[in-house]
Scaffold this active site. Structure first.
Site, PDB file in Angstrom:
ATOM      1  N   CYS A 115       0.818  -1.220   0.000  1.00 17.23           N
ATOM      2  CA  CYS A 115       0.000   0.000   0.000  1.00 17.23           C
ATOM      3  C   CYS A 115       0.847   1.263   0.000  1.00 17.23           C
ATOM      4  CB  CYS A 115      -0.952  -0.023   1.195  1.00 17.23           C
ATOM      5  SG  CYS A 115      -2.092  -1.400   1.087  1.00 17.23           S
ATOM      6  N   HIS A 256      -2.896   7.138   3.159  1.00 19.90           N
ATOM      7  CA  HIS A 256      -3.401   5.881   2.586  1.00 19.90           C
ATOM      8  C   HIS A 256      -4.766   5.586   3.217  1.00 19.90           C
ATOM      9  CE1 HIS A 256      -3.942   1.842   1.387  1.00 19.90           C
ATOM     10  NE2 HIS A 256      -3.576   1.293   2.536  1.00 19.90           N
ATOM     11  N   ASN A 286     -10.097   0.308   0.347  1.00 20.45           N
ATOM     12  CA  ASN A 286      -8.638   0.303   0.284  1.00 20.45           C
ATOM     13  C   ASN A 286      -8.214  -0.179  -1.102  1.00 20.45           C
ATOM     14  OD1 ASN A 286      -5.915  -0.232   0.555  1.00 20.45           O
ATOM     15  ND2 ASN A 286      -6.092  -1.309   2.511  1.00 20.45           N
TER      16      ASN A 286
HETATM   17  O1  UT7 Z   1      -3.620  -1.326   3.688  1.00 24.73           O
HETATM   18  C1  UT7 Z   1      -2.573  -2.061   4.244  1.00 24.73           C
HETATM   19  C2  UT7 Z   1      -2.557  -2.012   5.703  1.00 24.73           C
HETATM   20  N1  UT7 Z   1      -3.772  -2.556   6.257  1.00 24.73           N
HETATM   21  C3  UT7 Z   1      -4.357  -1.930   7.271  1.00 24.73           C
HETATM   22  O2  UT7 Z   1      -3.931  -0.868   7.672  1.00 24.73           O
HETATM   23  C4  UT7 Z   1      -5.518  -2.608   7.955  1.00 24.73           C
HETATM   24  C5  UT7 Z   1      -5.312  -2.601   9.457  1.00 24.73           C
HETATM   25  N2  UT7 Z   1      -6.328  -3.318  10.199  1.00 24.73           N
HETATM   26  C6  UT7 Z   1      -7.606  -2.868  10.310  1.00 24.73           C
HETATM   27  O3  UT7 Z   1      -7.984  -1.906   9.673  1.00 24.73           O
HETATM   28  C7  UT7 Z   1      -8.532  -3.572  11.265  1.00 24.73           C
HETATM   29  O4  UT7 Z   1      -7.793  -4.445  12.072  1.00 24.73           O
HETATM   30  C8  UT7 Z   1      -9.711  -4.344  10.603  1.00 24.73           C
HETATM   31  C9  UT7 Z   1     -10.665  -3.374   9.994  1.00 24.73           C
HETATM   32  C10 UT7 Z   1      -9.161  -5.278   9.530  1.00 24.73           C
HETATM   33  C11 UT7 Z   1     -10.456  -5.158  11.663  1.00 24.73           C
HETATM   34  O5  UT7 Z   1     -10.915  -4.294  12.698  1.00 24.73           O
HETATM   35  P1  UT7 Z   1     -10.633  -4.639  14.230  1.00 24.73           P
HETATM   36  O6  UT7 Z   1     -11.230  -3.562  15.026  1.00 24.73           O
HETATM   37  O7  UT7 Z   1      -9.135  -4.849  14.369  1.00 24.73           O
HETATM   38  O8  UT7 Z   1     -11.436  -5.962  14.442  1.00 24.73           O
HETATM   39  P2  UT7 Z   1     -10.916  -7.356  15.008  1.00 24.73           P
HETATM   40  O9  UT7 Z   1     -10.121  -8.072  13.983  1.00 24.73           O
HETATM   41  O10 UT7 Z   1     -10.308  -7.131  16.345  1.00 24.73           O
HETATM   42  O11 UT7 Z   1     -12.294  -8.116  15.216  1.00 24.73           O
HETATM   43  C12 UT7 Z   1     -13.226  -7.712  16.219  1.00 24.73           C
HETATM   44  C13 UT7 Z   1     -14.443  -8.608  16.142  1.00 24.73           C
HETATM   45  C14 UT7 Z   1     -14.110 -10.097  16.075  1.00 24.73           C
HETATM   46  O12 UT7 Z   1     -15.122 -10.795  16.793  1.00 24.73           O
HETATM   47  P3  UT7 Z   1     -14.868 -11.289  18.279  1.00 24.73           P
HETATM   48  O13 UT7 Z   1     -13.682 -12.207  18.217  1.00 24.73           O
HETATM   49  O14 UT7 Z   1     -14.593 -10.059  19.075  1.00 24.73           O
HETATM   50  O15 UT7 Z   1     -16.156 -11.972  18.635  1.00 24.73           O
HETATM   51  C15 UT7 Z   1     -14.216 -10.430  14.616  1.00 24.73           C
HETATM   52  O16 UT7 Z   1     -14.549 -11.784  14.387  1.00 24.73           O
HETATM   53  O17 UT7 Z   1     -15.166  -8.323  14.931  1.00 24.73           O
HETATM   54  C16 UT7 Z   1     -15.355  -9.542  14.202  1.00 24.73           C
HETATM   55  N3  UT7 Z   1     -15.335  -9.207  12.787  1.00 24.73           N
HETATM   56  C17 UT7 Z   1     -16.455  -8.819  12.120  1.00 24.73           C
HETATM   57  N4  UT7 Z   1     -17.721  -8.666  12.513  1.00 24.73           N
HETATM   58  C18 UT7 Z   1     -18.615  -8.248  11.576  1.00 24.73           C
HETATM   59  C19 UT7 Z   1     -14.283  -9.195  11.944  1.00 24.73           C
HETATM   60  N5  UT7 Z   1     -14.703  -8.804  10.720  1.00 24.73           N
HETATM   61  C20 UT7 Z   1     -16.023  -8.572  10.802  1.00 24.73           C
HETATM   62  C21 UT7 Z   1     -16.996  -8.135   9.885  1.00 24.73           C
HETATM   63  N6  UT7 Z   1     -18.271  -7.983  10.315  1.00 24.73           N
HETATM   64  N7  UT7 Z   1     -16.693  -7.849   8.595  1.00 24.73           N
END
Ligand code: UT7
Length: 333
Positions: A115, A256, A286
């Site tokens: 990215c 980004h 993204n």
């Molecule tokens: O571009 C290159 C660099 N990339 C980035 O900068 C991306 C960086 N990461 C992020 O933007 C975030 O980590 C994400 C948007 C990918 C995820 O957000 P998060 O706040 O880190 O969520 P998480 O992975 O901690 O998940 C929280 C909860 C989980 O459920 P439990 O375990 O708490 O019950 C996930 O299973 O949200 C759940 N979850 C979802 N729920 C509904 C994960 N994806 C989804 C979804 N819809 N799409």
């Protein structure tokens, strides 16, 4: 007389098909509310047609750019393509784009910096322009992220979209314009947190790799998030300190577009008010190395000659950095 590299024109292309959060919610267990709160994406453009790759998006963007800037294909001496979704492993997509648009007197190649593809390739472009080795270059960033997105994985499929943006890069003798400075980094520690495992020389495609869905993006979102927040902000503040830039000196931060929360954190650390932070993640998601150029394309009319812009990115590798850029022209009719 020393030279600086400036962007003298920007054109982009996004495919027509829009995948919105409601439709995505029918494909995986997610909701508009979750995606908007955690990421900030409402919809993304997707190239649906089979048999078309990143070069298709780039071809249209480059043709539009040539027309807009009155440039003949034969005048272009170099074309760089920043992408993580090349048409194929080889030849480089830069070759294919040159062929499709009739750029016959040029050389060029692809740059894979995740990215951070735009900021890394802009620095590369500037080196060729400043040294006099290139006089008229096209830098094109393009991604068909949908080709490597697993639409059964709710943790990654809401994030990504497809797009291409082409920029004409030329020399100027006005040293107060164009690329002024950059701080860029790579390390390999990120490779376990964000990658496409199979299809390269280490894990060639096999029945098993397909069965295990290893040709799609894998991301440990939380870890990438933590690194992105601290590194994008650290490097942007370091660049401001190096040049004695205060928040008031900056016209816009163009970050980004991976996650609204990462963007907010970067802007806060730089002391910027929200009106100075340009965002279009809600419409395009993204688009990897294309996300900053997509903002440049959309907001081109808002920039004035001499505006101080900071570009900041973080991506797979990890790769990250910030660029201090002085916009080169007033809005054109
Ligand atoms: O571009 C290159 C660099 N990339 C980035 O900068 C991306 C960086 N990461 C992020 O933007 C975030 O980590 C994400 C948007 C990918 C995820 O957000 P998060 O706040 O880190 O969520 P998480 O992975 O901690 O998940 C929280 C909860 C989980 O459920 P439990 O375990 O708490 O019950 C996930 O299973 O949200 C759940 N979850 C979802 N729920 C509904 C994960 N994806 C989804 C979804 N819809 N799409």
């Amino acid at each position: 007389m020393s030279k600086k590299a400036i962007i003298t024109g920007v054109e982009g292309y996004v495919p027509d098909y829009i995948l919105n959060n409601d439709e995505l919610s029918k494909m995986v267990d997610t909701s508009d509310e979750w995606i908007m709160t955690r990421i900030g994406v409402k919809e993304r453009h997707i190239l649906k047609e089979d048999g078309l790759g990143t070069s298709h998006l780039a071809e249209i963007a480059v043709k539009k750019l040539l027309e807009k800037t009155g440039t003949k294909p034969e005048e272009v001496d170099m074309l760089l393509c920043a992408t993580v979704t090349p048409d194929m492993m080889f030849p480089a997509t830069a070759n294919i784009i040159c062929d499709k648009v009739g750029i016959l007197n040029a050389w060029g190649y692809d740059i894979n910096a995740g990215c951070s593809g735009f900021i890394f390739s802009l620095e590369t472009a500037a080196s060729f322009i400043e040294s006099g080795r290139s006089k008229k270059m096209i830098l094109v960033t393009g991604e068909r992220m949908s080709a490597i997105t697993d639409y059964t994985d709710r943790t990654t499929c809401p994030l990504f979209g497809d797009a291409a943006v082409a920029m004409l890069i030329e020399p100027t003798e006005d040293e107060s314009l164009g690329l002024q400075d950059s701080i860029l980094h790579v390390d390999g520690i990120g490779r376990q947190y964000l990658y496409q495992k199979a299809g390269g020389s280490m894990y060639p495609a096999s029945e098993e790799s397909v069965k295990n869905r290893e040709h799609f993006i894998y991301q440990d979102g939380q870890t990438v998030f933590k690194y992105a927040v601290s590194r994008m902000a650290d490097v942007s503040v370091e660049l401001m300190d190096r040049h004695g830039l205060k928040a008031d000196d900056i016209a816009y931060l163009i970050p980004h577009q991976a996650n609204l929360r990462i963007i907010d954190a970067t802007g806060k650390r730089m002391g910027l008010s929200t009106d100075k932070i340009l965002i279009n993640i809600q419409k395009f998601g993204n688009t990897a190395g294309t996300s900053i150029p997509l903002v440049l394309w959309e907001f081109e009319k808002n920039f004035k000659k001499g505006d101080t812009l900071i570009f900041s990115a973080f991506g797979a590798g990890f790769t990250w950095g910030s660029v201090y850029y002085k916009w080169g022209y007033d809005p054109r009719p």
